[in-house]
Design a protein around this motif. Sequence first.
Motif, PDB file in Angstrom:
ATOM      1  N   GLU A 168      19.403 -20.251 -56.633  1.00 48.84           N
ATOM      2  CA  GLU A 168      19.790 -21.224 -57.660  1.00 48.84           C
ATOM      3  C   GLU A 168      20.629 -20.483 -58.698  1.00 48.84           C
ATOM      4  N   PRO A 169      21.837 -20.990 -59.078  1.00 54.59           N
ATOM      5  CA  PRO A 169      22.775 -20.195 -59.880  1.00 54.59           C
ATOM      6  C   PRO A 169      22.193 -19.579 -61.148  1.00 54.59           C
ATOM      7  N   SER A 170      21.378 -20.314 -61.883  1.00 52.35           N
ATOM      8  CA  SER A 170      20.854 -19.758 -63.129  1.00 52.35           C
ATOM      9  C   SER A 170      19.926 -18.574 -62.889  1.00 52.35           C
ATOM     10  N   LEU A 171      19.335 -18.501 -61.694  1.00 52.82           N
ATOM     11  CA  LEU A 171      18.491 -17.371 -61.339  1.00 52.82           C
ATOM     12  C   LEU A 171      19.281 -16.291 -60.606  1.00 52.82           C
ATOM     13  N   LEU A 172      20.208 -16.714 -59.750  1.00 52.07           N
ATOM     14  CA  LEU A 172      20.978 -15.768 -58.939  1.00 52.07           C
ATOM     15  C   LEU A 172      21.677 -14.732 -59.803  1.00 52.07           C
ATOM     16  N   TYR A 173      22.301 -15.174 -60.893  1.00 54.98           N
ATOM     17  CA  TYR A 173      23.069 -14.259 -61.724  1.00 54.98           C
ATOM     18  C   TYR A 173      22.184 -13.363 -62.591  1.00 54.98           C
ATOM     19  N   ARG A 174      20.889 -13.600 -62.563  1.00 55.45           N
ATOM     20  CA  ARG A 174      19.967 -12.734 -63.311  1.00 55.45           C
ATOM     21  C   ARG A 174      19.557 -11.513 -62.510  1.00 55.45           C
ATOM     22  N   TRP A 175      19.650 -11.594 -61.164  1.00 53.51           N
ATOM     23  CA  TRP A 175      19.235 -10.435 -60.365  1.00 53.51           C
ATOM     24  C   TRP A 175      20.357  -9.839 -59.530  1.00 53.51           C
ATOM     25  N   LEU A 176      21.336 -10.638 -59.131  1.00 52.27           N
ATOM     26  CA  LEU A 176      22.442 -10.118 -58.331  1.00 52.27           C
ATOM     27  C   LEU A 176      23.487  -9.492 -59.264  1.00 52.27           C
ATOM     28  N   PRO A 177      23.972  -8.271 -59.002  1.00 54.68           N
ATOM     29  CA  PRO A 177      24.882  -7.599 -59.933  1.00 54.68           C
ATOM     30  C   PRO A 177      26.326  -8.076 -59.813  1.00 54.68           C
ATOM     31  N   PRO A 200      36.219  -5.780 -57.147  1.00 54.92           N
ATOM     32  CA  PRO A 200      36.631  -7.189 -57.072  1.00 54.92           C
ATOM     33  C   PRO A 200      35.888  -7.946 -55.978  1.00 54.92           C
ATOM     34  N   LEU A 201      35.538  -9.149 -56.297  1.00 59.17           N
ATOM     35  CA  LEU A 201      34.772 -10.018 -55.401  1.00 59.17           C
ATOM     36  C   LEU A 201      35.605 -11.249 -55.103  1.00 59.17           C
ATOM     37  N   ASP A 202      35.543 -11.747 -53.864  1.00 62.09           N
ATOM     38  CA  ASP A 202      36.354 -12.902 -53.471  1.00 62.09           C
ATOM     39  C   ASP A 202      35.601 -13.718 -52.431  1.00 62.09           C
ATOM     40  N   ASP A 203      36.195 -14.863 -52.081  1.00 57.70           N
ATOM     41  CA  ASP A 203      35.684 -15.730 -51.002  1.00 57.70           C
ATOM     42  C   ASP A 203      34.236 -16.149 -51.232  1.00 57.70           C
ATOM     43  N   TRP A 204      33.888 -16.395 -52.473  1.00 58.97           N
ATOM     44  CA  TRP A 204      32.517 -16.801 -52.800  1.00 58.97           C
ATOM     45  C   TRP A 204      32.238 -18.183 -52.209  1.00 58.97           C
ATOM     46  N   SER A 205      31.185 -18.286 -51.422  1.00 58.82           N
ATOM     47  CA  SER A 205      30.855 -19.556 -50.772  1.00 58.82           C
ATOM     48  C   SER A 205      29.354 -19.778 -50.844  1.00 58.82           C
ATOM     49  N   VAL A 206      28.959 -20.977 -51.230  1.00 53.25           N
ATOM     50  CA  VAL A 206      27.549 -21.344 -51.325  1.00 53.25           C
ATOM     51  C   VAL A 206      27.299 -22.526 -50.407  1.00 53.25           C
ATOM     52  N   ARG A 207      26.382 -22.341 -49.465  1.00 54.32           N
ATOM     53  CA  ARG A 207      25.920 -23.421 -48.611  1.00 54.32           C
ATOM     54  C   ARG A 207      24.407 -23.461 -48.694  1.00 54.32           C
ATOM     55  N   GLU A 208      23.815 -24.481 -48.147  1.00 53.48           N
ATOM     56  CA  GLU A 208      22.366 -24.609 -48.252  1.00 53.48           C
ATOM     57  C   GLU A 208      21.674 -23.374 -47.685  1.00 53.48           C
ATOM     58  N   GLY A 209      20.981 -22.674 -48.556  1.00 55.93           N
ATOM     59  CA  GLY A 209      20.214 -21.518 -48.128  1.00 55.93           C
ATOM     60  C   GLY A 209      20.994 -20.241 -47.930  1.00 55.93           C
ATOM     61  N   THR A 210      22.328 -20.226 -48.184  1.00 59.47           N
ATOM     62  CA  THR A 210      23.123 -19.017 -47.983  1.00 59.47           C
ATOM     63  C   THR A 210      24.185 -18.878 -49.065  1.00 59.47           C
ATOM     64  N   VAL A 211      24.521 -17.649 -49.361  1.00 58.76           N
ATOM     65  CA  VAL A 211      25.669 -17.308 -50.205  1.00 58.76           C
ATOM     66  C   VAL A 211      26.430 -16.211 -49.484  1.00 58.76           C
ATOM     67  N   THR A 212      27.741 -16.351 -49.349  1.00 62.37           N
ATOM     68  CA  THR A 212      28.567 -15.324 -48.723  1.00 62.37           C
ATOM     69  C   THR A 212      29.722 -14.973 -49.647  1.00 62.37           C
ATOM     70  N   PHE A 213      30.192 -13.739 -49.554  1.00 64.30           N
ATOM     71  CA  PHE A 213      31.344 -13.302 -50.347  1.00 64.30           C
ATOM     72  C   PHE A 213      31.885 -12.009 -49.755  1.00 64.30           C
ATOM     73  N   THR A 214      33.068 -11.611 -50.188  1.00 64.35           N
ATOM     74  CA  THR A 214      33.644 -10.329 -49.804  1.00 64.35           C
ATOM     75  C   THR A 214      33.741  -9.447 -51.040  1.00 64.35           C
ATOM     76  N   VAL A 215      33.650  -8.149 -50.823  1.00 66.03           N
ATOM     77  CA  VAL A 215      33.798  -7.172 -51.905  1.00 66.03           C
ATOM     78  C   VAL A 215      34.914  -6.222 -51.516  1.00 66.03           C
ATOM     79  N   GLN A 216      35.965  -6.169 -52.363  1.00 65.13           N
ATOM     80  CA  GLN A 216      37.092  -5.278 -52.104  1.00 65.13           C
ATOM     81  C   GLN A 216      36.707  -3.873 -52.526  1.00 65.13           C
ATOM     82  N   ILE A 217      36.779  -2.923 -51.607  1.00 64.04           N
ATOM     83  CA  ILE A 217      36.318  -1.567 -51.876  1.00 64.04           C
ATOM     84  C   ILE A 217      37.457  -0.621 -52.234  1.00 64.04           C
ATOM     85  N   THR A 218      38.594  -0.747 -51.580  1.00 69.03           N
ATOM     86  CA  THR A 218      39.697   0.184 -51.816  1.00 69.03           C
ATOM     87  C   THR A 218      40.850  -0.524 -52.505  1.00 69.03           C
TER      88      THR A 218
END
Length: 285
Positions: A168-177, A200-218
Amino acid sequence: MDDHRGDRGRRLLGAPPVRTAITVPVGVDELWAALTDPVRLAAWFGTTRGDWHVRTPWRIDFGDGDFFVVTPVRVTERLIEFTWSFLGVGPEQHITWRAEPTAGGARLTVEDADPVRPPAEIEQMRAGWTDFLQRLDGYLRTGRSTRYDWRSDIDGSVDLPPAWDALEPSLLYRWLPVASDGFRPAWFFVVDADGPRRFPLDDWSVREGTVTFTVQITERGAGTTAELALHRLADRQRLEFSHQGWRHLGLPDNRAHALRRRFAAAWTAAADCARELARLSVPPG
């Protein structure tokens, strides 16, 4: 761990232990030494930071950010029982190692018990232990290290109370960095002894029971993919995380390894934070 999204939400209550065994061409004393001597154990399994005979938690470390927190339960002649938790936040599992002499060699039997385990994970655990036992066999036959160097994927899980929605967004941002740019999630943060750094973070997607995203490393844009999945169980929830692609960044191996280790620590801290927030938010029942 392999993906088992097809089993999301399904668990085997009272699942049978996973059992694997191997017969090696050495005496039982030599096999026992490979299980209990820290130098020999490190040659095929992991670096121990404790003593099998001390019933207090310690670690088996794999050098890439992965580790188990181990608590010995019982050590008798040719038998070790212990519990362990992956990254110190995962579900506790009960492990037994039993060494026995055989004609011309010795046999090691491994039993891995977790009463709540999905069908796909049973096969994953069996495959994982088979790999470790093959490494043990190779070490005992050659005397050379057979330990794997480092894994490309980061993954793990933590059990949470059933009423606490970690995604849930209000909780997710409290523990995920992660942090937003004012409009969307935009950065993933790593803070450790090497100092803070944002990616940098991109492609943020929220579906029921899942969150996916990409993290640019280089700076050239090489990225990794991350997924969070929440499995709702009868008496708990299991939050699983994975972060993949560390060997495909186009970086020198030692640099990719170091980054993988930093992110593994960040994910472990995040899972521990989620567990603590849930503990504080849900009154004991």
